[in-house]
Design a protein around this motif. Sequence first.
Motif, PDB file in Angstrom:
ATOM      1  N   GLY A 224       0.814  -1.211   0.000  1.00 28.12           N
ATOM      2  CA  GLY A 224       0.000   0.000   0.000  1.00 28.12           C
ATOM      3  C   GLY A 224       0.847   1.259   0.000  1.00 28.12           C
ATOM      4  N   THR A 225       1.939   1.247   0.763  1.00 23.98           N
ATOM      5  CA  THR A 225       2.828   2.408   0.798  1.00 23.98           C
ATOM      6  C   THR A 225       3.492   2.620  -0.558  1.00 23.98           C
ATOM      7  OG1 THR A 225       3.270   2.129   3.159  1.00 23.98           O
ATOM      8  CG2 THR A 225       4.885   3.378   1.889  1.00 23.98           C
ATOM      9  N   ILE A 226       3.925   1.562  -1.187  1.00 22.64           N
ATOM     10  CA  ILE A 226       4.551   1.670  -2.507  1.00 22.64           C
ATOM     11  C   ILE A 226       3.563   2.249  -3.513  1.00 22.64           C
ATOM     12  CG2 ILE A 226       5.483   0.312  -4.425  1.00 22.64           C
ATOM     13  CD1 ILE A 226       6.625  -1.598  -2.245  1.00 22.64           C
ATOM     14  N   PHE A 227       2.341   1.755  -3.486  1.00 27.12           N
ATOM     15  CA  PHE A 227       1.312   2.266  -4.390  1.00 27.12           C
ATOM     16  C   PHE A 227       1.092   3.762  -4.173  1.00 27.12           C
ATOM     17  CE2 PHE A 227      -3.213   3.376  -4.874  1.00 27.12           C
ATOM     18  CZ  PHE A 227      -3.366   3.178  -6.243  1.00 27.12           C
ATOM     19  N   ARG A 228       0.958   4.179  -2.932  1.00 26.34           N
ATOM     20  CA  ARG A 228       0.713   5.596  -2.645  1.00 26.34           C
ATOM     21  C   ARG A 228       1.914   6.453  -3.040  1.00 26.34           C
ATOM     22  NH1 ARG A 228      -1.843   3.068   1.736  1.00 26.34           N
ATOM     23  NH2 ARG A 228       0.008   3.230   3.063  1.00 26.34           N
ATOM     24  N   THR A 250      12.558  -6.961  -2.120  1.00 27.54           N
ATOM     25  CA  THR A 250      11.459  -6.044  -2.475  1.00 27.54           C
ATOM     26  C   THR A 250      10.238  -6.817  -2.975  1.00 27.54           C
ATOM     27  OG1 THR A 250      12.417  -5.718  -4.677  1.00 27.54           O
ATOM     28  CG2 THR A 250      12.989  -4.100  -2.989  1.00 27.54           C
ATOM     29  N   HIS A 251       9.866  -7.877  -2.271  1.00 24.07           N
ATOM     30  CA  HIS A 251       8.738  -8.697  -2.733  1.00 24.07           C
ATOM     31  C   HIS A 251       7.413  -7.942  -2.663  1.00 24.07           C
ATOM     32  CE1 HIS A 251       7.260  -9.458   1.402  1.00 24.07           C
ATOM     33  NE2 HIS A 251       8.540  -9.408   1.730  1.00 24.07           N
ATOM     34  N   THR A 252       7.320  -6.908  -1.817  1.00 26.04           N
ATOM     35  CA  THR A 252       6.058  -6.164  -1.737  1.00 26.04           C
ATOM     36  C   THR A 252       5.820  -5.332  -2.997  1.00 26.04           C
ATOM     37  OG1 THR A 252       7.217  -4.443  -0.477  1.00 26.04           O
ATOM     38  CG2 THR A 252       5.951  -6.061   0.778  1.00 26.04           C
ATOM     39  N   THR A 253       6.849  -5.087  -3.770  1.00 25.82           N
ATOM     40  CA  THR A 253       6.660  -4.389  -5.055  1.00 25.82           C
ATOM     41  C   THR A 253       5.789  -5.230  -5.979  1.00 25.82           C
ATOM     42  OG1 THR A 253       8.829  -3.346  -4.826  1.00 25.82           O
ATOM     43  CG2 THR A 253       7.844  -3.362  -7.020  1.00 25.82           C
ATOM     44  N   ALA A 254       6.057  -6.527  -6.040  1.00 22.87           N
ATOM     45  CA  ALA A 254       5.224  -7.409  -6.863  1.00 22.87           C
ATOM     46  C   ALA A 254       3.786  -7.415  -6.372  1.00 22.87           C
ATOM     47  CB  ALA A 254       5.806  -8.821  -6.854  1.00 22.87           C
ATOM     48  N   GLU A 255       3.595  -7.338  -5.054  1.00 23.67           N
ATOM     49  CA  GLU A 255       2.240  -7.299  -4.502  1.00 23.67           C
ATOM     50  C   GLU A 255       1.510  -6.013  -4.900  1.00 23.67           C
ATOM     51  OE1 GLU A 255       2.524  -7.815  -0.296  1.00 23.67           O
ATOM     52  OE2 GLU A 255       3.758  -9.630  -0.462  1.00 23.67           O
TER      53      GLU A 255
END
Length: 283
Positions: A224-228, A250-255
Motif C-alpha cells: 500500500g505504501t509503494i502504491f501511494r 522487495t517482494h512487496t513491489t510485486a504485490e
Amino acid sequence: MTFFKFGKAPRWLVSLLLLSAGAAAGFGLGIFCGAEPVVGCRESDLTPLPDESFVSPVPASSVQTPPEPEPLPDKWVCLTFDDGPSKTTPDVLAALNRAGVKATFFVVATGHNDKYLPLVSEAAAAGHQIALHSASHEYSDIYQSPDAYWKDISLLKERLSPYLSADGLRYLRFPGGSTNTVSRRYGGRGLMQQLKEEVTAKGYAYVDWNVCAEDAVGGKPSAGTIFRNIVRETGEQTQCIVLMHDSATTHTTAEALPDIIQWYKDNGFAFLTVEQAVPLPTT
C-alpha cells in the motif's frame, strides 16, 4: 517546336545529332552539379545502355523513404525494475503478463544471483526490455574511474551473454542515477559528467526516472505504501519513468504491481518500454 523524325534522316545525320545532344546534356549537367559529385551516383553504379535505347525516369512515388517514427501517446508510463533478477522476479513477471503490460528490467549479475539469470531470457521472450545496470553494484568499485565503470559493464555483458545477445543492449542506468553524488567519494566530482559523455559517445542511452516507488528503502514498505508513493510522485506528470526494484528484498513491489498498473490504466496512460519512449543518441 520542331520534331526530328530520325526514321527519314540519313544515318550519318542521326549519329551527328545524337552526339551533339549528348555533348550538350553533359555540359548542362556539369553546370548544374558544380564541382561536387552527385551523392549516391558513382561511376561503378552506372550500367551501360545499348545504343539508341531510352530509359524513362523513375516515378517519384516509387522512391523509398524511411517511415516516420510513431508519435508517442499523450500520456505514457515506463515501468522499470532495477537490481534483478532474483526470487522476486517471477512474481513481477506474472503480474505484468497477466495485465498484458511490457516493462524494462535494468539487470545485475553480481555472482550471487546466478541461478536467477535464466529469467532474463524468459522476460525477453515475453516482450520485456532487458537493459544494463551493473555487474557488482558496488559504488566503491565501479565509480573509481571511467575504466572501472566500463570494466563493470563489460563483465555484466559477459555474464548475460549465455541468456541473450548482450552486445545488442544499448540502454543502461547508472547505479544511483546519473546525478548521484556518492560517486564523488571514489572518482571525484567530474566522474559522472565524464561517464555521461562517454556513454553517449559510445551510442548508449542512460536512463534516470521521475517517479520513485521508494520500495528499496529501509523498513520494507508495504504494498500500500509503494502504491501511494507512486501515485503521489506521478502527480500531474503525463510522461513517467517509474523506478521500482525486483531484488530479493522487495517482494512487496510485486504485490503492489496490479494496483499500480490498474491506476495508470484508469488514468489514461499507455505502457511503453524505455526503448519505445527514449531514442538512442545519434552519433
